[in-house]
Design an enzyme around this catalytic site. Structure first.
Site, mmCIF file in Angstrom:
data_model
loop_
_atom_site.group_PDB
_atom_site.id
_atom_site.type_symbol
_atom_site.label_atom_id
_atom_site.label_comp_id
_atom_site.label_asym_id
_atom_site.label_seq_id
_atom_site.Cartn_x
_atom_site.Cartn_y
_atom_site.Cartn_z
ATOM 1 N N PRO A 181 0.854 -1.261 0.037
ATOM 2 C CA PRO A 181 -0.151 0.211 -0.066
ATOM 3 C C PRO A 181 0.828 1.447 -0.121
ATOM 4 C CG PRO A 181 -0.115 -1.070 2.137
ATOM 5 C CD PRO A 181 0.500 -2.106 1.199
ATOM 6 N N ASN A 182 0.290 2.194 -0.736
ATOM 7 C CA ASN A 182 0.848 3.563 -0.756
ATOM 8 C C ASN A 182 2.576 3.840 -1.771
ATOM 9 O OD1 ASN A 182 -1.240 4.852 0.730
ATOM 10 N ND2 ASN A 182 -0.312 3.984 2.309
ATOM 11 N N ARG A 190 5.208 10.687 -2.831
ATOM 12 C CA ARG A 190 4.854 10.505 -1.320
ATOM 13 C C ARG A 190 5.881 10.613 -0.438
ATOM 14 N NH1 ARG A 190 4.615 4.349 1.319
ATOM 15 N NH2 ARG A 190 3.811 5.100 3.306
ATOM 16 N N TYR A 215 11.044 8.857 1.303
ATOM 17 C CA TYR A 215 10.774 7.550 0.350
ATOM 18 C C TYR A 215 11.860 7.994 -0.782
ATOM 19 C CZ TYR A 215 7.712 6.026 3.664
ATOM 20 O OH TYR A 215 6.871 5.360 4.771
ATOM 21 N N ASN A 243 8.047 -5.420 -0.500
ATOM 22 C CA ASN A 243 7.732 -4.374 0.249
ATOM 23 C C ASN A 243 6.282 -4.319 0.728
ATOM 24 O OD1 ASN A 243 7.529 -1.837 1.728
ATOM 25 N ND2 ASN A 243 8.995 -0.690 0.349
ATOM 26 N N ALA A 246 2.952 -0.757 5.013
ATOM 27 C CA ALA A 246 2.433 -0.667 6.329
ATOM 28 C C ALA A 246 1.864 -2.054 6.943
ATOM 29 C CB ALA A 246 1.452 0.334 6.819
ATOM 30 N N GLU A 295 12.329 -9.425 2.744
ATOM 31 C CA GLU A 295 11.498 -8.214 3.219
ATOM 32 C C GLU A 295 12.339 -7.074 2.984
ATOM 33 O OE1 GLU A 295 10.993 -8.222 7.587
ATOM 34 O OE2 GLU A 295 10.297 -6.116 7.647
ATOM 35 N N HIS A 327 12.454 -2.391 2.691
ATOM 36 C CA HIS A 327 11.920 -1.199 3.096
ATOM 37 C C HIS A 327 12.707 -0.134 2.564
ATOM 38 C CE1 HIS A 327 8.943 -3.156 5.526
ATOM 39 N NE2 HIS A 327 10.079 -3.729 6.147
ATOM 40 N N ARG A 334 12.682 5.017 12.705
ATOM 41 C CA ARG A 334 11.491 5.940 12.777
ATOM 42 C C ARG A 334 10.275 5.598 13.901
ATOM 43 N NH1 ARG A 334 8.937 5.221 6.958
ATOM 44 N NH2 ARG A 334 7.770 7.151 7.671
HETATM 45 C C1 DQA Z 1 8.058 1.206 4.094
HETATM 46 C C2 DQA Z 1 8.149 1.586 5.658
HETATM 47 C C3 DQA Z 1 6.658 1.358 6.210
HETATM 48 O O1 DQA Z 1 6.736 1.670 7.685
HETATM 49 C C4 DQA Z 1 5.643 2.341 5.545
HETATM 50 O O2 DQA Z 1 4.290 1.982 6.070
HETATM 51 C C5 DQA Z 1 5.670 1.996 4.011
HETATM 52 C C6 DQA Z 1 6.886 1.947 3.448
HETATM 53 C C7 DQA Z 1 9.485 1.538 3.385
HETATM 54 O O3 DQA Z 1 9.610 1.033 2.463
HETATM 55 O O4 DQA Z 1 10.465 2.404 4.073
HETATM 56 O O5 DQA Z 1 4.559 2.264 3.452
HETATM 57 O O6 DQA Z 1 7.741 -0.150 4.043
#
Ligand code: DQA
Length: 146
Positions: free
Chosen positions: A11-12, A19, A24, A75, A78, A99, A101, A108
């Site tokens: 998501p996102n 964003r 990011y 990735n 959240a 995994e 990020h 954070r």
């Molecule tokens: C993320 C870190 C997560 O906490 C966040 O909710 C994201 C992006 C990252 O790529 O740094 O959506 O996975």
């Protein structure tokens, strides 16, 4: 045999580039995927990219990866921090999942320090921007020991 790798973004992450660029970066998701695909050629591997904002769609994609891909770079956004359903899907499929990020989740907010998927992934790579995906690619392509 050349490896087939699936890069999954949750998501996102479709909003990458616009964003919170201070966190990011300014690369779009399309550019990120192109960079991973380009890097994969050095390993003779092929990469497909998938993004969804929906938990169930991510779970369906994990299931569908069985027998099609040799490894997954995920990735989960959240969902990383609370989706036991995604965790169970990773445990079920018996494929190596790394995994990743973009940001350093450990530097954070406290809720981001917890990853419920980490125990079922072969590695967690965080905080290197697009480099997190490139490092994960090295791992799943067997260039480094997991
Ligand atoms: C993320 C870190 C997560 O906490 C966040 O909710 C994201 C992006 C990252 O790529 O740094 O959506 O996975």
């Amino acid at each position: 045999m050349s490896k087939r790798i699936l890069v999954m973004n949750g998501p996102n992450l479709n909003l990458l580039g616009i964003r919170e660029p201070g966190i990011y970066g300014t690369d779009t998701l399309e550019s990120l995927c192109e960079q991973v695909k380009e890097a994969a050629t050095a390993y003779g591997a092929t990469v497909d990219c998938f993004q969804s904002n929906h938990e169930g769609a991510l779970i369906d994609a994990l299931h569908a990866a069985m027998g099609v891909y040799d490894g997954i770079i995920l990735n989960a956004g959240a969902y990383t921090h609370y989706s036991y359903a995604i965790r169970d899907a990773i445990a079920a499929i018996k494929l190596p999942v790394v995994e990743v990020h973009l940001s350093d989740i450990h530097a954070r907010e406290p809720f981001r320090h917890v990853s419920v998927i980490e125990p079922v992934c072969v590695a967690q790579i965080s905080g290197l921007g697009v480099g997190s995906y490139l490092k994960a690619l090295e791992l799943v392509c067997g260039e480094e020991t997991i």
